[in-house]
Design an enzyme around this catalytic site. Sequence first.
Site, PDB file in Angstrom:
ATOM      1  N   TYR A  98      33.479  43.131  38.355  1.00  0.00           N
ATOM      2  CA  TYR A  98      32.499  43.046  37.279  1.00  0.00           C
ATOM      3  C   TYR A  98      31.223  43.830  37.564  1.00  0.00           C
ATOM      4  CZ  TYR A  98      35.309  39.832  34.553  1.00  0.00           C
ATOM      5  OH  TYR A  98      36.305  39.286  33.782  1.00  0.00           O
ATOM      6  N   GLU A 140      38.834  32.866  34.222  1.00  0.00           N
ATOM      7  CA  GLU A 140      39.889  33.496  35.026  1.00  0.00           C
ATOM      8  C   GLU A 140      40.138  32.723  36.314  1.00  0.00           C
ATOM      9  OE1 GLU A 140      38.247  37.433  35.169  1.00  0.00           O
ATOM     10  OE2 GLU A 140      38.395  37.560  32.985  1.00  0.00           O
TER      11      GLU A 140
END
Length: 405
Positions: A98, A140
Site C-alpha cells: 500500500y 484482507e
Amino acid sequence: MLSPSSTEVVRATLPVIGAAIDDITPVFYRRMFAAHPDLERDLFNRGNQAQGDQQRALAGAIAAYATLLVADGGPDPQQVLARIAHKHASLGITEDQYPIVHEHLFAAIVEVLGDAVTAEVAAAWDEVYWHLANALIAIERELYAATGVADGEVWRTLVVRRRVQESPDTVSFVLGSPDGGPLPPWRPGQYVSVAVRLPDGARQIRQYSLTGGQAPDEWAITVKAVPGHRDGDSIAPAGEVSNFVHLNLFEGDELAVSAPFGDMVLDTSDAPLVLISAGIGVTPMLGMLRHLREEGSTREVLVIHADRSPARHAHRQELKELVAALPGARLQRWYEDLGLRAPEDVLALGRVDLAAVELPAGARVYLCGPQPFMASTRDALVERGVDSDRIHYEVFGPDTWLASA
C-alpha cells in the site's frame, strides 16, 4: 471517519479531483510500473492495462469512496470495499504494497494538478487514501485469517485431473492436490485465482468461478478462450491467460491456484432465488445449483440464461440437469441464434427481456456476465421493484460500474 477539517477540504475539492481522476490514474500506473516493472509483469492484468479498464475502475473506486466518505447520512463507505478486498486477497496482496501505491498516486496527483495541490489539500486527500487503505488492509487480514493462511500466502499447486471441452471456445478443468489430499472448503459463488508463467516470462493471474467437482477433493473451473476483437473504436487484445491455458494445459499438468475468495456467495435463507447469467457468466450459477442439489433444497429458484446459440452455450446440458434435479427450480433461456432446431424450453429468440418474466416475490438475485448485460439487467430489476440490496453481482476484470452499482 475523516477529521472535520479534512472532510471540508475533500468535499470542496472533490469536483476538481473527480474531474481529473481519469487523467491522474494513467499517470499513476505509468509512474508505478516504471519504478516497479515486476508489478505490471507479475501481478496486474496487462490486457486491462492496455485497454484502460483498470485505470477506469480505479478512478471509479476512488471517486465513489471519497464521495461516500464525506456524505451526510449516506451508506457506509466500506460497503464498496468488500469486492475489492476479496480480489486483493485472491492475488495475495499484502500490507507492505500500500505505501508503494500511495507514493506514486500522490506523485501523479501533483503532476496533473500542479499548484492546486496545496499542503492542506494534500493532507486531506492523504487522509482519504489511508482511510481507504487501512480499511482494505483490515478486511484482507480478516479474509486471510478466515482462510487459515498467513497474509498473502494463498497459493497452492494443483494438478489437472480431467480436461473437458464444454463448447467450441470453453474448456473445463477438474483440479486436485498432487497427493490426493483434501482441498479447502469454498462457498457457492466464489472463485479462485489462477497464475501462469507466459512464454515472455510474465506471471499473469486471472480469476475463475468454482463450478464444483465430482468429489470433495476436487475443484472445477471453466475457461473461455478470448480472441482479439474490435470493441467499439478500439481493438480488444486476445486473452493472454485463457488462450495460453487452452493451448497448453492438459491432464497431469500442474497449475498455481489461490484459495477461494469472492463476496457473491449464495444466501443461506429460504428466500426465493433468481440466478441470471449470460455466456461464461453461467459458471458461478453452476456452483450454486450444485450446492442446492447436494443439500436437497426445495427453495424456489428461477434460472435465466442468455447465450449466442445452443452450440456456444457452455455447460448447456449440465445446467438443464441441475435445474431438473431441484423440485422448486425452473429454467428460462434466451439465444440470439437458435439454428434450425430450437430447444423446447427456450423462452425466446434474442436478448433477455425481464418484462416477460414472472419474478418470485422477495427473491435474492445473482448476476454474472458481461458488464453491459449486468448493468441493463440490474436497471430492469430495480424498475420491477427489486430492492438494490437484494441484487448481487460478480465481475471478472475491473469493476468499471462500481460507482453506480
